[in-house]
Design an enzyme around this catalytic site. Structure first.
Site, PDB file in Angstrom:
ATOM      1  N   CYS A  86      46.384  56.058  35.289  1.00 54.08           N
ATOM      2  CA  CYS A  86      46.577  56.510  36.670  1.00 54.08           C
ATOM      3  C   CYS A  86      47.828  57.381  36.759  1.00 54.08           C
ATOM      4  O   CYS A  86      48.921  56.954  36.358  1.00 54.08           O
ATOM      5  CB  CYS A  86      46.726  55.322  37.609  1.00 54.08           C
ATOM      6  SG  CYS A  86      47.071  55.780  39.317  1.00 54.08           S
ATOM      7  N   CYS A  94      53.615  54.650  42.821  1.00 55.09           N
ATOM      8  CA  CYS A  94      52.865  53.597  43.511  1.00 55.09           C
ATOM      9  C   CYS A  94      53.198  52.226  42.922  1.00 55.09           C
ATOM     10  O   CYS A  94      53.266  52.069  41.697  1.00 55.09           O
ATOM     11  CB  CYS A  94      51.372  53.877  43.379  1.00 55.09           C
ATOM     12  SG  CYS A  94      50.313  52.553  43.981  1.00 55.09           S
ATOM     13  N   TYR A 243      40.833  25.626  53.126  1.00 53.19           N
ATOM     14  CA  TYR A 243      41.089  27.073  53.116  1.00 53.19           C
ATOM     15  C   TYR A 243      39.776  27.759  52.711  1.00 53.19           C
ATOM     16  O   TYR A 243      39.719  28.551  51.776  1.00 53.19           O
ATOM     17  CB  TYR A 243      42.219  27.445  52.162  1.00 53.19           C
ATOM     18  CG  TYR A 243      43.485  26.635  52.340  1.00 53.19           C
ATOM     19  CD1 TYR A 243      44.435  26.995  53.299  1.00 53.19           C
ATOM     20  CD2 TYR A 243      43.729  25.510  51.564  1.00 53.19           C
ATOM     21  CE1 TYR A 243      45.604  26.259  53.455  1.00 53.19           C
ATOM     22  CE2 TYR A 243      44.891  24.771  51.724  1.00 53.19           C
ATOM     23  CZ  TYR A 243      45.828  25.146  52.668  1.00 53.19           C
ATOM     24  OH  TYR A 243      46.974  24.410  52.815  1.00 53.19           O
ATOM     25  N   ASP A 311      41.534  25.950  47.915  1.00 55.10           N
ATOM     26  CA  ASP A 311      41.714  27.376  47.618  1.00 55.10           C
ATOM     27  C   ASP A 311      42.787  27.940  48.552  1.00 55.10           C
ATOM     28  O   ASP A 311      42.498  28.745  49.438  1.00 55.10           O
ATOM     29  CB  ASP A 311      40.381  28.108  47.809  1.00 55.10           C
ATOM     30  CG  ASP A 311      40.439  29.565  47.379  1.00 55.10           C
ATOM     31  OD1 ASP A 311      41.462  29.977  46.798  1.00 55.10           O
ATOM     32  OD2 ASP A 311      39.465  30.294  47.629  1.00 55.10           O
ATOM     33  N   CYS A 338      45.587  31.599  43.172  1.00 52.41           N
ATOM     34  CA  CYS A 338      45.898  33.005  42.908  1.00 52.41           C
ATOM     35  C   CYS A 338      47.355  33.185  42.493  1.00 52.41           C
ATOM     36  O   CYS A 338      47.776  34.314  42.228  1.00 52.41           O
ATOM     37  CB  CYS A 338      45.592  33.861  44.140  1.00 52.41           C
ATOM     38  SG  CYS A 338      46.498  33.386  45.623  1.00 52.41           S
TER      39      CYS A 338
END
Length: 382
Positions: A86, A94, A243, A311, A338
């Site tokens: 990228c 970015c 969740y 979650d 996560c």
């Protein structure tokens, strides 16, 4: 009464812009590696373990406990270094991707090391971790099914720099699919307020265009498969899905436990909870409740359950929720995480109450970034 504004105490002279030659150490949670200069720790982005680089300080002062920095010149490169695919990736550009400069297999090894280190440091566990790829990306690119862009004051559209509100104009995000749904400043470009349909294993799910849904096309299947394998739900069992979002796991639990079982999905976000109720309406033993998970559990009588899917958001479930789960005595908990640090902290709390982590799988649902998704199985060992 005049409100007093607390000013952050200046620790010393700003070191932003200073450049140091450093030998790079291990990867750390957050997309950077650890280096040292004159006894001070530097968290350096855009580098790899074992490299020698010039690191330019991006945050920190003379009295800071640590500094943040970018590798602006590579003096000795790792064999795992590649040319970023990228053009918007790199120091000062970015901030969306952390590992564009790292070969894809090495990215997964770095993530595996981070998950293992967090579980060892925060939960006292020594676990072999292997981050697995899932179908749906092209060598780590073109996987995002949803892209959230922002605008600056001049109306330019792009993405933020790392740890900044400054916008970098981006005309083609290389990790986005060509047909990705685009949100600008949190609003869908098209179809605002209209639910979209997502299909997983023959079940259709109503999802708000601006609401949560896994952004890697292979994620829902991989996570559902892991949760069902870990929990092995049986007909007649009672389940909690916490969740729950739009009820992704609830639907498959309801399928498995059948009409003699029950599933309760708890979700705090209003629109997602409404979609969960709609997605579950075909199952007579399933229901969705809207409310903060910790408050919902505290106000509920706490009847026993057999299975829990947990979650939570990035900060984890935390002690109150973990202890409310334990109070219901499930035989097994599938924890979808996560953030490996939050997972490790919560696993340690479960262990205090006799629930041991017996299985762990990790998935590369966010290639080119430092993010990784884990599914852990916790069983009552008492």
């Amino acid at each position: 009464m005049t409100r007093q504004v607390r000013q952050r105490k200046q620790r010393g002279r700003s070191l932003v812009g200073e450049t140091y030659e450093v030998e790079v150490g291990p990867v750390a949670h957050g997309g950077h590696c650890v280096a040292r200069h004159d006894g001070r720790v530097l968290f350096v982005r855009h580098t790899l373990p074992g490299e020698r680089v010039l690191a330019r300080v991006s945050e920190g002062e003379e009295g800071s406990r640590f500094l943040r920095a970018d590798a602006v010149e590579v003096l000795e490169a790792s064999p795992d270094r590649v040319e970023p695919p990228c053009p918007f990736a790199g120091p000062g550009r970015c901030g969306g991707c952390d590992f564009q400069h790292v070969a894809l297999p090495a990215q997964r090894r770095l993530k595996s090391a981070v998950v293992a280190e967090q579980l060892h440091r925060l939960a006292g566990l020594d676990v072999d971790v292997e981050v697995q790829p899932v179908p749906g990306d092209q060598d780590g690119l073109r996987w995002r099914t949803r892209v959230q862009l922002v605008t600056d004051r001049s109306g330019r559209i792009g993405l933020h720099k790392h740890r900044s509100h400054q916008v970098v104009a981006v005309d083609d995000c290389r990790i986005a699919r060509p047909d990705a749904r685009v949100l600008v400043d949190g609003h869908p470009v098209e179809g605002a307020g209209v639910a979209v349909a997502e299909s997983v294993r023959g079940h259709d799910f109503e999802v708000d265009p601006a609401g949560f849904w896994q952004v890697h096309p292979g994620a829902p299947e991989a996570l559902v498969d892991a949760v069902l394998r870990f929990l092995a739900p049986r007909p007649g069992e009672r389940c909690l899905d916490l969740y729950a979002g739009v009820g992704l796991f609830s639907v498959f639990l309801a399928d498995a436990v059948g009409p003699t079982g029950s599933v309760v999905a708890v979700e705090g976000e209003r629109v997602a909870a409404e979609h969960a109720a709609s997605n579950l309406e075909v199952f007579p033993g399933a229901a969705a409740r809207r409310g903060s998970v910790d408050r919902d559990l505290a106000e509920d009588p706490g009847e026993p359950v057999d299975l829990v899917v947990l979650d939570p958001p990035r900060e984890g479930a935390k002690r109150t929720v973990v202890e409310e789960i334990v109070r219901r005595g499930p035989r097994a908990v599938a924890y979808v995480a996560c953030d490996p640090a939050a997972l490790a902290r919560d696993v340690a709390i479960f262990a205090e109450h006799g629930y041991a982590m017996t299985r762990l799988e990790a998935f590369d649902l966010f290639p080119m970034t430092h993010h990784v998704e884990c599914v852990a199985l916790l069983r009552n060992s008492r």
